[in-house]
Design an enzyme around this catalytic site. Structure first.
Site, PDB file in Angstrom:
ATOM      1  N   THR A 118       0.887  -1.288  -0.061  1.00  0.00           N
ATOM      2  CA  THR A 118      -0.054   0.074   0.011  1.00  0.00           C
ATOM      3  C   THR A 118       0.721   1.334   0.033  1.00  0.00           C
ATOM      4  O   THR A 118       1.783   1.326   0.756  1.00  0.00           O
ATOM      5  CB  THR A 118      -0.846   0.055   1.209  1.00  0.00           C
ATOM      6  OG1 THR A 118      -1.382  -1.228   1.382  1.00  0.00           O
ATOM      7  CG2 THR A 118      -1.706   1.159   1.362  1.00  0.00           C
TER       8      THR A 118
ATOM      9  N   ARG B 193     -11.501 -10.060  -1.107  1.00  0.00           N
ATOM     10  CA  ARG B 193     -11.042  -9.600   0.122  1.00  0.00           C
ATOM     11  C   ARG B 193     -10.646  -8.187   0.320  1.00  0.00           C
ATOM     12  O   ARG B 193     -10.243  -7.695  -0.659  1.00  0.00           O
ATOM     13  CB  ARG B 193      -9.552 -10.481   0.396  1.00  0.00           C
ATOM     14  CG  ARG B 193      -9.146 -10.230   1.663  1.00  0.00           C
ATOM     15  CD  ARG B 193      -7.718  -9.123   1.418  1.00  0.00           C
ATOM     16  NE  ARG B 193      -6.860  -8.933   2.690  1.00  0.00           N
ATOM     17  CZ  ARG B 193      -6.039  -7.932   2.705  1.00  0.00           C
ATOM     18  NH1 ARG B 193      -5.881  -7.142   1.753  1.00  0.00           N
ATOM     19  NH2 ARG B 193      -5.069  -7.872   3.647  1.00  0.00           N
TER      20      ARG B 193
HETATM   21  N1  GLY Z   1      -1.978  -3.387   3.261  1.00  0.00           N
HETATM   22  C1  GLY Z   1      -2.670  -3.887   2.172  1.00  0.00           C
HETATM   23  C2  GLY Z   1      -3.671  -4.790   2.603  1.00  0.00           C
HETATM   24  O1  GLY Z   1      -3.553  -5.554   3.513  1.00  0.00           O
HETATM   25  O2  GLY Z   1      -4.550  -4.681   1.830  1.00  0.00           O
END
Ligand code: GLY
Length: 304
Positions: A165, A192
């Site tokens: 991210t 997800r």
């Molecule tokens: N940090 C990204 C996620 O777990 O979606």
């Protein structure tokens, strides 16, 4: 006057080509600060979404079905407004869709097909988000899974140690804001959703602080880590103390890896991580801060 701090995600390379894109993103954001801090945040994140080097927009990691499903969110600390998109497909700049949602509707979160349809209605073009490199890594990962082996690629990056991210925090001398965008984790289950579109989990902003997180999303959501950092700062902690304390807490509660970047209402910065790498670029009053390094807590937390 203002500060932009931007990160390329946990385990993203710190090599020059990556830092150069982060610097470009930070400077682009800063140049637009006179049009407002939300505009600046969007422009900074767009630059990373357009680059295949980062796990967001074009270049996102792929899920088990070989699809890029992306999450993105934006928070205006001054007003408390927040909007996010989750599991959106085929849109290269999810952060722009999140911003549009915030400014045009009263909704806070749109997911999947609904998010895609909103983006189309708003004129965002449909576009491929799957880079050649990510496709090859996905094929390799699926092949290993089929043979009963664990995928060799980095969980966050889908590749050999490159990028989770991305996130950006901003302070214009008065107001704070935060934005984040991601392809999530490699070979995730279809549908997800991680911490990026979860207010208080992977992102937060208020009149006190702006916080963005990267790492194992589930751990950040369950521990409300971004909100915890804001509360620590509100209680008097320096942002650096707050992010380090938050990572120690995350490690104790979930044994998870992460990186956190925070800015407070006095323009003070905090950044730390407990994984391989966490590239951060800081732009202060239009100038890149030389040799800025987030604190690596891995040796302390893992006892290395
Ligand atoms: N940090 C990204 C996620 O777990 O979606």
């Amino acid at each position: 006057m203002g500060i932009i701090a931007i990160h390329g995600g946990l385990d993203t390379s710190r090599e020059k080509p990556y830092l150069e894109v982060l610097q470009e993103a930070g400077l682009k954001g800063y140049q637009l600060l006179d049009r407002g801090y939300i505009q600046a945040l969007e422009a900074a994140i767009n630059t990373l979404e357009d680059s295949p080097k980062f796990n967001c927009g074009y270049g996102s990691v792929l899920n088990l079905n070989g699809v890029a499903e992306m999450d993105a969110s934006i928070v205006d600390g001054a007003t408390g407004r927040f909007s996010a998109v989750a599991a959106i497909r085929q849109i290269r700049n999810p952060i722009s869709v999140a911003r549009r949602l915030m400014e045009k509707t009263g909704q806070v979160l749109l997911a999947g097909q609904g998010a895609f349809e909103f983006a189309q209605k708003e004129g965002f073009p449909e576009g491929n988000c799957i880079s050649e490199e990510q496709f090859r890594a996905w094929q390799k990962g699926k092949d290993r899974l089929a043979r009963g082996m664990s995928p060799s690629q980095n969980l966050f990056t889908g590749l050999e140690y490159r990028g989770d991210t991305v996130g950006c925090v901003i302070w214009d001398g008065e107001n704070l804001g935060a934005a984040s965008s991601t392809g999530g984790v490699s070979l995730k289950m279809p549908g997800r959703v991680g911490d990026t579109p979860c207010l208080g989990g992977g992102i937060f902003a208020s009149r006190t602080s702006a916080v963005v997180c990267t790492g194992v999303g589930e751990a950040f959501v369950e521990t409300l880590t971004a909100k915890y950092v804001d509360e620590e700062i509100a209680g008097g902690a320096h942002p650096q103390q707050a992010v380090e304390q938050a990572l120690k807490r995350l490690d104790e509660l979930r044994g998870a890896q992460g990186g956190i970047l925070a800015l407070d209402y006095r323009g003070r910065i905090g950044s730390a991580f407990n994984a391989g790498q966490f590239p951060v670029v800081v732009v202060i009053d239009g100038m890149i801060k030389e040799n800025f390094e987030p604190v690596n807590l891995r040796p302390v937390l893992s006892g290395e």
